[in-house]
Write an enzyme that holds these catalytic residues in place. Sequence first.
Site, PDB file in Angstrom:
ATOM      1  N   SER A  49       0.840  -1.202   0.000  1.00 24.63           N
ATOM      2  CA  SER A  49       0.000   0.000   0.000  1.00 24.63           C
ATOM      3  C   SER A  49       0.873   1.248   0.000  1.00 24.63           C
ATOM      4  O   SER A  49       0.660   2.163  -0.814  1.00 24.63           O
ATOM      5  CB  SER A  49      -0.892   0.048   1.242  1.00 24.63           C
ATOM      6  OG  SER A  49      -1.354  -1.205   1.615  1.00 24.63           O
ATOM      7  N   SER A  50       1.855   1.271   0.888  1.00 24.49           N
ATOM      8  CA  SER A  50       2.743   2.435   0.996  1.00 24.49           C
ATOM      9  C   SER A  50       3.574   2.622  -0.259  1.00 24.49           C
ATOM     10  O   SER A  50       4.066   3.713  -0.535  1.00 24.49           O
ATOM     11  CB  SER A  50       3.691   2.283   2.190  1.00 24.49           C
ATOM     12  OG  SER A  50       2.986   1.902   3.335  1.00 24.49           O
ATOM     13  N   TYR A 139      -1.604 -11.128   2.815  1.00 29.78           N
ATOM     14  CA  TYR A 139      -1.777  -9.745   3.280  1.00 29.78           C
ATOM     15  C   TYR A 139      -3.256  -9.516   3.553  1.00 29.78           C
ATOM     16  O   TYR A 139      -4.067  -9.449   2.623  1.00 29.78           O
ATOM     17  CB  TYR A 139      -1.247  -8.803   2.195  1.00 29.78           C
ATOM     18  CG  TYR A 139      -1.199  -7.331   2.537  1.00 29.78           C
ATOM     19  CD1 TYR A 139      -1.628  -6.827   3.763  1.00 29.78           C
ATOM     20  CD2 TYR A 139      -0.701  -6.414   1.613  1.00 29.78           C
ATOM     21  CE1 TYR A 139      -1.568  -5.472   4.062  1.00 29.78           C
ATOM     22  CE2 TYR A 139      -0.628  -5.051   1.894  1.00 29.78           C
ATOM     23  CZ  TYR A 139      -1.070  -4.590   3.122  1.00 29.78           C
ATOM     24  OH  TYR A 139      -1.010  -3.256   3.393  1.00 29.78           O
ATOM     25  N   LYS A 167       0.414 -10.939   7.095  1.00 27.02           N
ATOM     26  CA  LYS A 167       0.619  -9.532   7.460  1.00 27.02           C
ATOM     27  C   LYS A 167      -0.771  -9.023   7.782  1.00 27.02           C
ATOM     28  O   LYS A 167      -1.611  -8.883   6.893  1.00 27.02           O
ATOM     29  CB  LYS A 167       1.234  -8.750   6.302  1.00 27.02           C
ATOM     30  CG  LYS A 167       1.228  -7.248   6.545  1.00 27.02           C
ATOM     31  CD  LYS A 167       1.825  -6.538   5.367  1.00 27.02           C
ATOM     32  CE  LYS A 167       1.505  -5.055   5.272  1.00 27.02           C
ATOM     33  NZ  LYS A 167       0.905  -4.384   6.392  1.00 27.02           N
ATOM     34  N   SER A 169      -3.291  -6.343   8.775  1.00 26.87           N
ATOM     35  CA  SER A 169      -3.573  -4.911   8.900  1.00 26.87           C
ATOM     36  C   SER A 169      -5.035  -4.654   9.272  1.00 26.87           C
ATOM     37  O   SER A 169      -5.495  -3.517   9.194  1.00 26.87           O
ATOM     38  CB  SER A 169      -3.235  -4.186   7.597  1.00 26.87           C
ATOM     39  OG  SER A 169      -1.837  -4.111   7.435  1.00 26.87           O
ATOM     40  N   GLY A 195       0.043  -4.937  11.535  1.00 27.81           N
ATOM     41  CA  GLY A 195      -0.128  -3.952  10.452  1.00 27.81           C
ATOM     42  C   GLY A 195      -0.358  -2.536  10.944  1.00 27.81           C
ATOM     43  O   GLY A 195       0.377  -1.623  10.556  1.00 27.81           O
ATOM     44  N   ASP A 197       0.228   0.575  12.724  1.00 24.14           N
ATOM     45  CA  ASP A 197       1.380   1.068  13.491  1.00 24.14           C
ATOM     46  C   ASP A 197       0.953   1.618  14.846  1.00 24.14           C
ATOM     47  O   ASP A 197       1.703   1.569  15.810  1.00 24.14           O
ATOM     48  CB  ASP A 197       2.095   2.183  12.708  1.00 24.14           C
ATOM     49  CG  ASP A 197       2.479   1.741  11.312  1.00 24.14           C
ATOM     50  OD1 ASP A 197       2.278   0.558  10.976  1.00 24.14           O
ATOM     51  OD2 ASP A 197       2.974   2.590  10.545  1.00 24.14           O
ATOM     52  N   GLU A 198      -0.280   2.157  14.879  1.00 22.01           N
ATOM     53  CA  GLU A 198      -0.780   2.785  16.112  1.00 22.01           C
ATOM     54  C   GLU A 198      -0.992   1.768  17.221  1.00 22.01           C
ATOM     55  O   GLU A 198      -1.177   2.125  18.376  1.00 22.01           O
ATOM     56  CB  GLU A 198      -2.118   3.496  15.837  1.00 22.01           C
ATOM     57  CG  GLU A 198      -2.052   4.609  14.807  1.00 22.01           C
ATOM     58  CD  GLU A 198      -2.250   4.120  13.359  1.00 22.01           C
ATOM     59  OE1 GLU A 198      -1.978   2.938  13.069  1.00 22.01           O
ATOM     60  OE2 GLU A 198      -2.664   4.935  12.529  1.00 22.01           O
ATOM     61  N   GLY A 214       3.598   1.455   7.513  1.00 25.44           N
ATOM     62  CA  GLY A 214       3.728   2.569   6.579  1.00 25.44           C
ATOM     63  C   GLY A 214       4.335   3.822   7.179  1.00 25.44           C
ATOM     64  O   GLY A 214       4.750   4.710   6.432  1.00 25.44           O
TER      65      GLY A 214
END
Length: 309
Positions: A49-50, A139, A167, A169, A195, A197-198, A214
């Site tokens: 995605s990134s 993913y 992975k 997310s 996935g 990051d927060e 990302g």
Amino acid sequence: MSKLDKYRGIIPAFYACYDEEGNVSGERVQALTQHFIDKGVKGVYVNGSSGECIYQSVEERKLIIENVMAVAKGKLTVINHVACNNTKDSVELAKHSESVGVDAIASIPPIYFRLPEYSIAAYWNAISEAAPNTDFVIYNIPQLAGTALTMSLFAEMMKNPRVIAVKNSSMPTQDIQMFKSAGLAAKDDFVVFNGPDEQFVAGRAIGADGGIGGTYGVMPELFLKLNDLVEAGEKKKACELQYAINEIIYKMCSSRANMYAVAKEILRTNDNVNIGGVREPLENLQEADKAIAHEAAEMVKAAKERYLA
Ligand SMILES: CC(=O)N[C@@H]([C@@H](O)[C@H](O)[C@H](O)CO)[C@@H](O)CC(=O)C(=O)O
């Protein structure tokens, strides 16, 4: 030591690298790869995605992974996302990935049409068969792909010996536990990547082996430190750093421009790494967004001073 240990750690999702005209720049791909090696991360997740993969051609994606491998081979674990939303192109990228020596390929499910699970399994297995000596990562990103990885589809994919990881997310961290438990019930070893990051700390606490993210690219040192704190069982310190990281992410997401345009401006400002803008229809930076990016860049610097001392 497991042969999957090379996947355990901090793996930035690689950003798309463009020149001033918006063309993929091999030179800038190499510079960003070297930057990540210098930062000491475990690997890179390319063309996800990134990496703006859905806005790129098969040839561009080949050029990107070739340039990553030219620098990263033997130095980083490289996972290349190869899904193109049709089996033929994805198979071509899978074959090419194996020919350049990536560690793993990854794939989202096909998007747009809601396909039955047997069609998604057939799609993933065809891609995996095209790279018979390469690990395969599922993913799961239902909020963007529109299709979630169900436990029945997961069980079907466990029959493929090359499937070594998910992975994940999706937002419920419980999904990580479910894939981890079912993966370990089916195989000797199995990896789940966090996935979002927060919620890195929460994801790691419930069973993730590491993360692919990302926003790691603009603050790899902070995520490396966060991972160390989790491994050392320093929950209070880990949560404090996670909250500081989240403030940076919220700032990055507060601009009108796309978050990856902001990320690229932070890289230019703090690290002197220029990888261009984002590709339309993603929104590039206007003046007000630049101010937000520079505030976020300052927040990254301040967090490094505070938490890495
Ligand atoms: C929905 C989404 O884009 N999620 C990101 C996160 O890393 C995300 O950028 C981050 O948590 C900030 O919201 C990653 O999971 C995606 C990713 O790693 C990739 O494929 O590039």
